[in-house]
Scaffold this motif. Structure first.
Motif, PDB file in Angstrom:
ATOM      1  N   PRO A   9      -2.850  14.273  15.276  1.00 11.58           N
ATOM      2  CA  PRO A   9      -3.005  14.184  13.813  1.00 11.58           C
ATOM      3  C   PRO A   9      -3.065  12.721  13.382  1.00 11.58           C
ATOM      4  O   PRO A   9      -2.458  11.846  14.010  1.00 11.58           O
ATOM      5  CB  PRO A   9      -1.738  14.864  13.281  1.00 11.58           C
ATOM      6  N   PRO A  10      -3.813  12.423  12.313  1.00 10.45           N
ATOM      7  CA  PRO A  10      -3.911  11.033  11.848  1.00 10.45           C
ATOM      8  C   PRO A  10      -2.558  10.517  11.380  1.00 10.45           C
ATOM      9  O   PRO A  10      -1.723  11.277  10.872  1.00 10.45           O
ATOM     10  CB  PRO A  10      -4.907  11.125  10.684  1.00 10.45           C
ATOM     11  N   VAL A  11      -2.335   9.225  11.566  1.00  6.16           N
ATOM     12  CA  VAL A  11      -1.076   8.615  11.135  1.00  6.16           C
ATOM     13  C   VAL A  11      -1.368   7.413  10.251  1.00  6.16           C
ATOM     14  O   VAL A  11      -2.415   6.779  10.363  1.00  6.16           O
ATOM     15  CB  VAL A  11      -0.205   8.174  12.332  1.00  6.16           C
ATOM     16  N   ALA A  12      -0.440   7.138   9.359  1.00  8.02           N
ATOM     17  CA  ALA A  12      -0.498   5.933   8.530  1.00  8.02           C
ATOM     18  C   ALA A  12       0.759   5.127   8.791  1.00  8.02           C
ATOM     19  O   ALA A  12       1.749   5.628   9.343  1.00  8.02           O
ATOM     20  CB  ALA A  12      -0.622   6.301   7.055  1.00  8.02           C
ATOM     21  N   LEU A  13       0.737   3.887   8.399  1.00 10.04           N
ATOM     22  CA  LEU A  13       1.878   2.995   8.580  1.00 10.04           C
ATOM     23  C   LEU A  13       2.614   2.827   7.263  1.00 10.04           C
ATOM     24  O   LEU A  13       1.999   2.699   6.201  1.00 10.04           O
ATOM     25  CB  LEU A  13       1.404   1.633   9.082  1.00 10.04           C
ATOM     26  N   GLY A  14       3.924   2.831   7.324  1.00  9.89           N
ATOM     27  CA  GLY A  14       4.744   2.616   6.136  1.00  9.89           C
ATOM     28  C   GLY A  14       5.976   1.809   6.489  1.00  9.89           C
ATOM     29  O   GLY A  14       6.367   1.723   7.669  1.00  9.89           O
ATOM     30  N   VAL A  15       6.580   1.190   5.488  1.00 11.68           N
ATOM     31  CA  VAL A  15       7.837   0.456   5.717  1.00 11.68           C
ATOM     32  C   VAL A  15       8.949   1.461   6.020  1.00 11.68           C
ATOM     33  O   VAL A  15       9.076   2.481   5.347  1.00 11.68           O
ATOM     34  CB  VAL A  15       8.199  -0.384   4.482  1.00 11.68           C
TER      35      VAL A  15
ATOM     36  N   ALA B  62       0.816  -1.219   0.000  1.00 14.76           N
ATOM     37  CA  ALA B  62       0.000   0.000   0.000  1.00 14.76           C
ATOM     38  C   ALA B  62       0.847   1.266   0.000  1.00 14.76           C
ATOM     39  O   ALA B  62       0.385   2.313  -0.434  1.00 14.76           O
ATOM     40  CB  ALA B  62      -0.921  -0.009   1.220  1.00 14.76           C
ATOM     41  N   GLY B  63       2.070   1.169   0.480  1.00 14.68           N
ATOM     42  CA  GLY B  63       2.887   2.369   0.625  1.00 14.68           C
ATOM     43  C   GLY B  63       2.617   3.020   1.967  1.00 14.68           C
ATOM     44  O   GLY B  63       3.487   3.090   2.828  1.00 14.68           O
ATOM     45  N   LEU B  64       1.402   3.528   2.146  1.00 16.46           N
ATOM     46  CA  LEU B  64       0.937   4.049   3.426  1.00 16.46           C
ATOM     47  C   LEU B  64      -0.480   3.547   3.648  1.00 16.46           C
ATOM     48  O   LEU B  64      -1.297   3.562   2.726  1.00 16.46           O
ATOM     49  CB  LEU B  64       0.949   5.591   3.440  1.00 16.46           C
ATOM     50  N   ILE B  65      -0.772   3.091   4.862  1.00 12.96           N
ATOM     51  CA  ILE B  65      -2.100   2.542   5.138  1.00 12.96           C
ATOM     52  C   ILE B  65      -2.387   2.695   6.628  1.00 12.96           C
ATOM     53  O   ILE B  65      -1.473   2.615   7.461  1.00 12.96           O
ATOM     54  CB  ILE B  65      -2.188   1.067   4.705  1.00 12.96           C
TER      55      ILE B  65
ATOM     56  N   ALA C 122       2.862  10.787   9.785  1.00 15.40           N
ATOM     57  CA  ALA C 122       1.754  11.722   9.936  1.00 15.40           C
ATOM     58  C   ALA C 122       1.152  12.033   8.571  1.00 15.40           C
ATOM     59  O   ALA C 122       1.878  12.236   7.589  1.00 15.40           O
ATOM     60  CB  ALA C 122       2.227  12.998  10.615  1.00 15.40           C
ATOM     61  N   THR C 123      -0.155  12.052   8.487  1.00 14.10           N
ATOM     62  CA  THR C 123      -0.847  12.344   7.229  1.00 14.10           C
ATOM     63  C   THR C 123      -1.761  13.544   7.416  1.00 14.10           C
ATOM     64  O   THR C 123      -2.273  13.785   8.518  1.00 14.10           O
ATOM     65  CB  THR C 123      -1.688  11.139   6.767  1.00 14.10           C
ATOM     66  N   PRO C 124      -1.986  14.303   6.349  1.00 14.92           N
ATOM     67  CA  PRO C 124      -2.871  15.471   6.460  1.00 14.92           C
ATOM     68  C   PRO C 124      -4.287  15.044   6.813  1.00 14.92           C
ATOM     69  O   PRO C 124      -4.755  13.992   6.385  1.00 14.92           O
ATOM     70  CB  PRO C 124      -2.818  16.092   5.053  1.00 14.92           C
ATOM     71  N   LYS C 125      -4.956  15.869   7.600  1.00 14.37           N
ATOM     72  CA  LYS C 125      -6.347  15.581   7.936  1.00 14.37           C
ATOM     73  C   LYS C 125      -7.232  15.810   6.722  1.00 14.37           C
ATOM     74  O   LYS C 125      -6.967  16.675   5.886  1.00 14.37           O
ATOM     75  CB  LYS C 125      -6.793  16.460   9.095  1.00 14.37           C
ATOM     76  N   ARG C 126      -8.274  15.007   6.647  1.00 17.59           N
ATOM     77  CA  ARG C 126      -9.195  15.132   5.538  1.00 17.59           C
ATOM     78  C   ARG C 126     -10.066  16.369   5.709  1.00 17.59           C
ATOM     79  O   ARG C 126     -10.247  16.878   6.812  1.00 17.59           O
ATOM     80  CB  ARG C 126     -10.073  13.880   5.440  1.00 17.59           C
ATOM     81  N   GLU C 127     -10.595  16.823   4.596  1.00 21.72           N
ATOM     82  CA  GLU C 127     -11.443  17.999   4.624  1.00 21.72           C
ATOM     83  C   GLU C 127     -12.638  17.763   5.552  1.00 21.72           C
ATOM     84  O   GLU C 127     -13.325  16.744   5.474  1.00 21.72           O
ATOM     85  CB  GLU C 127     -11.935  18.319   3.210  1.00 21.72           C
TER      86      GLU C 127
END
Length: 424
Positions: free
Chosen positions: A93-99, A44-47, A80-85
């Motif tokens: 802040p929302p976070v995603a997982l990445g390698v 996924a890259g980021l998920i 850290a990922t940008p918050k949705r509109e």
């Protein structure tokens, strides 16, 4: 699972790797949730954790537990990922997982009959360095092949500013019949000897885990890890270069067969007692489609017997130029090759029913091999089901993409080693 697989069931349903060489075969093992989670993050890259649980069909609590382990081992990190509109700016802040790229480095090497290529990547698949060496020996002694591998690897590591000890694993691909589980090269047009334990020999010499596989499988892994395979659960790759190879992904995993020697589409028979193939048998698909087959036809049809020792590549380019210029004999050679290729593709569709077929390799520059009439012939020879034919896409890629597939093989190997239960 058969009792001689080398794996032993654990109480939690995972798989323990038994004693043996640095590399084991993983294709027949139950996949632990730890590996499934890591593979999904990588693809996924980021998920997010929630999407991970949904995609894998497991509870959020199970995903959270495994993710914590992967973060602790340094394989995965939070981004850290940008918050949705419309989302509130309050709170974490929302976070995603990445390698985590710094988790390690791997090397991928591709051997061919005129040049060898190498690539160094981090654990996220980012390219750190590339190298290649050229040679003019069609069939090499094993000692020479090993010397070239070491030289090529040292060149790539030098450019990356790394040493062999920095590598988590090494992937190596070459044409021929390869037992990927043991690293034994049963037969290759690049090597004079047969049945060479190339993987174990390189492991002992380099002191790193080495995985060896057929080069067509490498291109398939490149698509699975970095390309179209990220969005496809089932697809096939057909490579057309100095030979004809094939790789198949079923349910997001590369299929190698019971003994790791399957899917040699180039050596399926399309003509009884037909043209001589470089494997020594007659009537193989490769003997009608590969570059040496086209040159062999041109030598007779265009009376090229007086061209001396011109290279196969020069003769092949000349044949293509003649066809483009309207030479009917040259066009007939490509048309005949296209008909046989259509037959091979139809057999793949009838056997595996893939949603996507990727035609890959340097020879895909020759559009006669994938002209609409070739694809129409493929459709005519497949079983009529009133369903759409599989999508066929073209990948005219060179040796570095094959090396990138070898890096994917090394990443697959390094991941399995790092995520063994005893390693975590």
């Amino acid at each position: 699972m058969s009792p001689d697989t080398g794996f032993h069931a654990l109480e939690d349903g995972e798989a323990q790797i038994g004693c043996g060489p640095l590399i084991q075969s993983y294709e027949s093992t139950p996949r632990s949730l730890r590996i499934q989670v890591f593979d999904r993050v990588r693809a996924a890259g980021l998920i997010s954790r929630a999407d991970l649980a949904k995609d894998l069909g497991v509870s959020p609590a199970s995903v959270t537990s495994v993710v914590s382990e992967l973060i602790e081992t340094g394989m995965v990190h939070e981004v850290a990922t940008p918050k949705r509109e419309g989302e509130s700016n309050r709170g974490r802040p929302p976070v995603a997982l990445g390698v985590r790229p710094e988790a390690g480095y791997v090397a991928g090497l591709k051997l061919s009959d005129h040049r060898h290529a190498a690539i160094i990547t981090d654990f996220a698949g980012n390219t750190i360095a590339e190298a290649e060496i050229r040679h003019g020996v069609l069939q090499q002694e094993t000692e020479m092949v090993i010397r070239d591998v070491v030289r090529l690897l040292d060149d790539a590591l030098g450019q990356a500013g790394l040493t062999q000890t920095n590598l988590s694993a090494i992937g190596l691909g070459l044409p021929g019949v390869v037992d990927s589980a043991t690293g034994q090269v049963m037969w290759s047009p690049l090597m004079r000897e047969q049945g060479i334990a190339l993987g174990p020999t390189l492991e002992e010499l380099l002191g790193r885990p080495v995985r060896v596989d057929n080069d067509a499988n490498l291109v398939t892994l490149a698509e699975l890890w970095f390309g179209a395979g990220r969005a496809r659960s089932d697809f096939a790759v057909v490579t057309i270069e100095h030979g004809v190879g094939m790789g198949v992904v079923i349910n997001h995993r590369l299929y190698r067969g019971a003994m790791g020697l399957g899917l040699e589409i180039g050596h399926t028979k399309v003509q009884l007692d037909g043209a001589l193939c470089r494997c020594g048998q007659r009537g193989c698909l490769e003997a009608y489609v590969a570059d040496y087959a086209l040159v062999r036809e041109a030598t007779t049809a265009l009376n090229w017997g007086n061209r001396g020792v011109q290279s196969q590549q020069i003769l092949l380019e000349s044949l293509y130029d003649h066809a483009k210029a309207g030479n009917q004999s040259a066009r007939a050679i490509f048309k005949r090759a296209g008909r046989y290729l259509a037959l091979g593709l139809a057999n793949i569709v009838n056997l595996f029913d893939p949603a996507l077929i990727l035609l890959s390799g340097e020879r895909m520059r020759y559009d006669y091999l994938y002209a609409e009439e070739v694809l129409a012939a493929m459709r005519d020879m497949t079983l009529e089901t009133n369903r759409p034919a599989p999508v066929v896409e073209i990948r005219a890629w060179g040796d570095q993409v094959w090396a990138r597939g070898a890096a994917a093989l090394a990443l697959e190997t390094a991941t399995e080693i790092a995520l063994r239960p005893e390693a975590v």
